[in-house]
Write an enzyme that holds these catalytic residues in place. Structure first.
Site, mmCIF file in Angstrom:
data_model
loop_
_atom_site.group_PDB
_atom_site.id
_atom_site.type_symbol
_atom_site.label_atom_id
_atom_site.label_comp_id
_atom_site.label_asym_id
_atom_site.label_seq_id
_atom_site.Cartn_x
_atom_site.Cartn_y
_atom_site.Cartn_z
ATOM 1 N N LEU A 126 0.815 -1.203 0.000
ATOM 2 C CA LEU A 126 0.000 0.000 0.000
ATOM 3 C C LEU A 126 0.855 1.262 0.000
ATOM 4 C CD1 LEU A 126 -2.845 1.251 0.166
ATOM 5 C CD2 LEU A 126 -2.647 1.136 2.668
ATOM 6 N N ASP A 127 0.626 2.117 -0.996
ATOM 7 C CA ASP A 127 1.283 3.420 -1.108
ATOM 8 C C ASP A 127 2.804 3.326 -1.150
ATOM 9 O OD1 ASP A 127 -1.187 4.697 -1.092
ATOM 10 O OD2 ASP A 127 -1.191 4.952 1.078
ATOM 11 N N GLU A 128 3.332 2.211 -1.636
ATOM 12 C CA GLU A 128 4.781 2.021 -1.692
ATOM 13 C C GLU A 128 5.279 1.837 -3.123
ATOM 14 O OE1 GLU A 128 6.885 2.225 0.793
ATOM 15 O OE2 GLU A 128 5.393 2.485 2.365
#
Length: 294
Positions: free
Chosen positions: A238-240
Site C-alpha cells: 500500500l502506497d509504496e
C-alpha cells in the site's frame, strides 16, 4: 487510420524504449537500426546509473513514413540486434494510437473531472472507455463528457472479492492502464495480478506523510508549511509503489482545513495529470521501486 485527435499523437511516429545492462555500442546500434529501416530520429533520451556496466535506459522517438507496414520488420530487427545482440529489453509503440485509460473514482470528483476535461481538450493522448465508481454522485457529469459510467458498489467488510470481480469483468482486455482518481478502496494483490496492466494512483501527500483519513486535518494539527501530492504506480504494498511525480505548495498558519483541502486538490489534479500524460507518452520506465522519467 483516423487522424489523431490529440497534439500528442503523431502519425508514422514510433517510440522505442530500451533498458538493460549498460555496455558500449548501444547508441550506435539503435541509431543504425532506425536508419537502415528508413526512420529519422526526432527525440533521443538516455540515462545510465553507471557507465561501467550499470543499468541503462533509453527512449527514442523516430518518424518512419508508412510505419504500420514496416513495424513487424522493425520489431524483428530489434529482437535480433538488441535482444540477442545486446541482451537488452525493449518495447516499441505506434505514437498515433492512443492508450485506453479507465478511471476508478469515488465521491471526490476533482481529479476525475479534471482528467475528463483535459481529455476533451485533446491534452491527453488517450481514450477513456469507461469510468467505474462505487458511488453514483458523478454519473451525470461523467456521461456529459460522452464517457460510459458504471456503478459497482463497494462490499462491506474486508472481503472485496465480489466487487473486484465485477470490476475485472469490465476492465480485463479492454484497457491499457487504469487511473485511481481518488478511488477510496484498497485493491487486493489478486485484483492487480488479474488485471495485468499498470495502475496509477494519486496520493494526497508527499508519501509517506499523513497516511490515512483526514490528511489535511492532520497537516493542520502539525502546523505544516508545505502540502503536496504524489502520483505512483500501484503495487501490492500500500502506497509504496514507484513514484512518477510529486509537487508541493507553501501554506501558512492562517490557512484553514478547508483551504488546505482546496489548495491540495489543485496540486493533486496537476500531479495526476502529468503522471497520466507521461505514462501515455511512454516517458516512464520502471526499474525496481524507482522510475526513470524522460
Amino acid at each position: 487510420m483516423a487522424a489523431p485527435t490529440s497534439p500528442h499523437l503523431h502519425a508514422d511516429h514510433a517510440c522505442l524504449i530500451v533498458h538493460g545492462n549498460d555496455k558500449p555500442g548501444i547508441v550506435a546500434a539503435v541509431s543504425a537500426l532506425i536508419t537502415r529501416n528508413g526512420g529519422n530520429i526526432v527525440a533521443f533520451d538516455q540515462y545510465s546509473d553507471d557507465p561501467t556496466g550499470g543499468a541503462y535506459f533509453q527512449r527514442v522517438v523516430f518518424h518512419r513514413p508508412g510505419l504500420d507496414a514496416v513495424l513487424p520488420t522493425i520489431e524483428a530487427d530489434l529482437a535480433e540486434t538488441l535482444g540477442r545482440g545486446f541482451d537488452l529489453e525493449w518495447s516499441i509503440t505506434d505514437q498515433s494510437v492512443p492508450k485506453r485509460m479507465a478511471i476508478l473514482a469515488s465521491k471526490q470528483d476533482h481529479c476525475l473531472l479534471d482528467l475528463l476535461w483535459r481529455h476533451r481538450r485533446g491534452d491527453l493522448p488517450v481514450t477513456i472507455p469507461m469510468v467505474i465508481s462505487n458511488h453514483t454522485t458523478a454519473a451525470d457529469d461523467v456521461r456529459s463528457f460522452g464517457v460510459p459510467f458504471f456503478h459497482i458498489p463497494s462490499v462491506s467488510g474486508p472481503d472485496k472479492s465480489a466487487s473486484e470481480a465485477e470490476i475485472l469483468k469490465l476492465l480485463v482486455g479492454n484497457v491499457d492502464f487504469v487511473v485511481l482518481a481518488r478511488y477510496m478502496q484498497i485493491l487486493s494483490p489478486e485484483f492487480l495480478d488479474a488485471l495485468g496492466v499498470p495502475v496509477i494512483n494519486i496520493h494526497h501527500s508527499f508519501l509517506p506523510a499523513f497516511i490515512g483519513a483526514e490528511p489535511y486535518k492532520k497537516a493542520k494539527e502539525r502546523g505544516v508549511k508545505l502540502i503536496g501530492a504524489t502520483s505512483h504506480y500501484v503495487t501490492s504494498d500500500l502506497d509504496e509503489g514507484p513514484i512518477i511525480d510529486q509537487d508541493t505548495i507553501r501554506v501558512t498558519h492562517a490557512d484553514t482545513v478547508p483551504e488546505l483541502a482546496r489548495r491540495g486538490a489543485d496540486v493533486e489534479r496537476q500531479v495526476l495529470s502529468r503522471a497520466v500524460l507521461w505514462h501515455a507518452q511512454d516517458r516512464v520506465i520502471r526499474h525496481g521501486n524507482h522510475t526513470i522519467v524522460f
